[in-house]
Design an enzyme around this catalytic site. Structure first.
Site, PDB file in Angstrom:
ATOM      1  N   LYS A 283       0.944  -1.051  -0.051  1.00  0.00           N
ATOM      2  CA  LYS A 283       0.032  -0.214   0.077  1.00  0.00           C
ATOM      3  C   LYS A 283       0.805   1.214  -0.113  1.00  0.00           C
ATOM      4  CE  LYS A 283      -4.128   1.980   2.438  1.00  0.00           C
ATOM      5  NZ  LYS A 283      -4.948   1.681   3.736  1.00  0.00           N
ATOM      6  N   GLU A 369     -18.892  -6.043  11.056  1.00  0.00           N
ATOM      7  CA  GLU A 369     -19.853  -5.267  11.885  1.00  0.00           C
ATOM      8  C   GLU A 369     -20.963  -6.057  12.746  1.00  0.00           C
ATOM      9  OE1 GLU A 369     -18.052  -2.465   8.787  1.00  0.00           O
ATOM     10  OE2 GLU A 369     -19.170  -4.559   8.754  1.00  0.00           O
ATOM     11  N   ARG A 397     -25.322  -2.848   8.174  1.00  0.00           N
ATOM     12  CA  ARG A 397     -24.875  -4.247   7.827  1.00  0.00           C
ATOM     13  C   ARG A 397     -25.093  -5.074   9.085  1.00  0.00           C
ATOM     14  NH1 ARG A 397     -19.111  -4.654   4.639  1.00  0.00           N
ATOM     15  NH2 ARG A 397     -20.437  -6.096   3.626  1.00  0.00           N
TER      16      ARG A 397
END
Length: 647
Positions: A283, A369, A397
């Protein structure tokens, strides 16, 4: 001569030499750094997938072979290679979206940018292609290793391997991070593969051995590299993770080696059944400021200096997230049973200072979640008070768990919803406009929407003392006003912010929209209409003061930064009817539609949620005729009369 401007579609990559492809990768990185620095956006993730995206578009034929990104914030390179190179308006109204968007290009498939859903999409698309006689086409899902912490990914894998007669390629973009370093057992497992000395050493030694024999040796190395990857995968015991799922595994492969990626993806393409390609990427690759950023490697940035990576400008004050962050540390010092939970967003939701102060009282569950909320119910049963901090858009969610695990069991869990309401540049999947309508149907729930920093601290103090019901605190993106004082606090906690000379209109301002209500009230006073402005602080349940005051006014206006349908205004209307109060109610909020990316101000203006427009409509309604609306200027009360009429 630059190569990137000549790329108008994926097939323009076909005739580029290996050297030109490397040049193209360098040009793309330079382009991203220069352009995202001007607009803000997801920089680090896209710097990490440059070579991977080039290889994907060389091997597969998008859009005939759909490429699905999980999540879509890593799609900037994909946009560049599919003819979208004007980044001047990135994430602004009329410009490119920060995520895939079907209206932009036929190459974009999935617009939702909530992690861990791509494999389910790919499963469905590949089944449909097979069922409709298009089995020769391929479906590619690019999933970050962070998304593998979400349970939906594993549900999809279980079903993908139930039918192996289709062309489905799963590319795991493994950089060891989501926002921050990926957590959990899956992360530890992949990290062992990523850092395995046996893999690195054997690959380097093999490369040197074959290259010593010149062009023939290099060709031979490329030919056996795929097989070597399979051997190395078993050597470091990575393939065992997927073998019991009956899915072919290729890798790990260097995600910044275009030749290696191309060869491995070609193998996957020819396999004729679902296959996983494990790529290891970095990244922020190629941009030292991103690599030096230990927090999130420039996952998402505002406007920055491209040379230094330093932020340009600012929000003009402390953010709501910062206020919550400090308040939670204070609460934690007073309340030893308070713990904090998050779903892979420790820093974005402001939990990092709490984690530093109380490292044993923070649980990061990864992008999960649903698990976080159900686990919070168990923690509450065990005598703790969890504070679950998530972005408002992600609360949907876990709604079932809020309803059936927390609500049904009357668990003392506090949900803190950051980025609630209209968020702006990240577009429809990231607006937090559904939480008020969605969560208020949970029996016994209590929802607070602070209007300022002082009220946020108050609400958190009050919420963690509730041990027999779920509580919610929601606040928007951006800078928080420190204090909007009240002229009275009523017995039920409702704050009265303004009283006009007459009781014509009651304005109920939810959260930061209390300030909007004050602006409207001043404009109405200039037209001879008396308004009372209240902030209930706890919007749900509807406070008795709201009912009492509504009965004394001619009209009630509710203002909320959420969808009108089923919002707080709807609840106020229902409660007034039940109480026998027949005062008319105008419910003002966001329209029930998916709102495209634009600035928050542009979106609110389009929705009619500005003080001049609201005052204009109220004047027309209360006085029963079409008249100009007063626009107050300065603090003197002077007014300017616009020429446009009320709607």
């Amino acid at each position: 001569m630059a190569i990137l401007p000549g790329i108008s579609g994926p097939r323009d990559l076909d005739d580029l030499s290996p050297g030109q492809l490397k040049e193209l990768a360098a040009e793309i990185r330079a382009f991203l750094i220069e352009n995202v620095a001007r607009t803000g956006g997801h920089l680090g993730p896209n710097l990490g997938v440059v070579e991977l995206t080039i290889a994907l578009h060389r091997v597969f034929s998008s859009p005939e072979d759909p490429i699905i990104f999980d999540t879509g914030h890593q799609s900037y390179v994909h946009k560049l290679l599919t003819g979208r190179q004007d980044f001047s308006g990135l994430r602004s109204r009329g410009g490119l979206a920060g995520y895939p968007q079907r209206s932009e290009s036929q190459h974009d498939v999935v617009e939702s940018s909530h992690a861990s859903s791509s494999l389910s999409w790919a499963d469905g698309v590949s089944r449909a292609l097979t069922a409709t006689g298009r089995a020769d086409r391929h479906v590619v899902a690019v999933v970050g290793d962070g998304a593998l912490t979400g349970g939906m990914t594993w549900e999809a894998l279980n079903n993908i391997t139930d039918d192996n007669d289709r062309n489905l390629v799963i590319v795991v973009n493994d950089n060891g991070r989501s926002y921050a370093p990926t957590i959990g057992g899956m992360s530890r497992y992949l990290n062992r593969v990523r850092t395995a000395g046996a893999y690195r050493d054997l690959h380097r030694k093999s490369d040197r051995l074959f290259r010593a024999f010149g062009p023939f040796g290099r060709a031979l190395f490329r030919g056996v590299r795929g097989g070597t990857h399979g051997f190395l995968a078993r050597f470091v015991n990575n393939e065992a993770l997927y073998s019991n799922l009956d899915i072919k595994y290729l890798g790990p492969v260097d995600g910044h080696d275009i030749e290696a990626l191309t060869e491995t993806l070609e193998m996957a393409k020819q396999f004729g059944a679902p296959v996983i390609v494990h790529t290891i990427t970095e990244k922020g690759r190629g941009y030292q400021p991103a690599l030096d950023d230990e927090a999130d490697q420039f996952h998402s940035v505002g406007k920055i200096d491209p040379k230094t990576g330093g932020a340009l400008g600012g929000s003009g004050g402390r953010s709501w997230t910062d206020v919550f962050s400090d308040a939670l540390v204070d609460v934690g010092a007073r309340e030893p049973n308070v713990i904090a939970m998050t779903a892979a967003m420790l820093r974005p939701t402001g939990l990092a200072p709490f984690a530093e102060r109380f490292p044993d009282r923070v649980y990061d569950v990864g992008i999960a979640e649903q698990h976080a909320v159900a686990s919070a119910a168990g923690l509450a049963y065990g005598g703790l008070h969890p504070v679950v901090a998530v972005y408002a858009t992600f609360m949907g969610r876990a709604f079932d768990q809020v309803l059936m695990d927390v609500g049904l069991h009357r668990a003392g869990v506090t949900f803190v919803l950051d980025r609630a309401g209209v968020t702006g540049p990240d577009g429809p999947s990231h607006h937090g406009i559904w939480d008020l309508a969605m969560l208020q149907i949970v029996p016994s729930i209590r929802i607070a929407a602070p209007r300022d920093a002082v009220r946020l601290r108050e609400a958190l103090d009050e919420a963690v003392r509730v041990d027999d019901a779920p509580t919610v605190i929601r606040f928007p993106k951006g800078a928080a006003t420190e204090e909007i004082p009240a002229i009275e606090r009523r017995a039920d906690g409702t704050d009265v912010l303004f009283r006009g000379e007459a009781e014509d209109v009651l304005i109920v301002g939810i959260g930061p929209f209390a300030a909007l209500g004050l602006d409207v009230a001043h404009r109405l006073r200039a037209q001879g209409i008396g308004a009372t402005v209240v902030d209930p602080r706890w919007a749900i349940p509807v406070q008795p003061s709201v009912i009492e005051l509504a009965a004394r006014h001619r009209l009630v206006i509710t203002l909320e930064d959420g969808i009108r349908v089923g919002g707080i205004g709807t609840r106020v209307r229902q409660v007034l009817r039940e109480a026998g109060v027949d005062t008319a109610v105008d419910e003002l909020g966001v329209p029930d539609e998916f709102i495209d990316h634009a600035s928050r101000e542009q979106i609110l203006e389009a929705a009619g949620l500005t003080a001049p427009k609201i005052a204009q409509d109220v004047v027309a309604q209360v006085l029963g005729k079409r008249i100009p609306v007063a626009r107050q200027t300065g603090e003197t009360g002077a007014i300017d009369l616009p020429l446009h009429e009320a709607r």
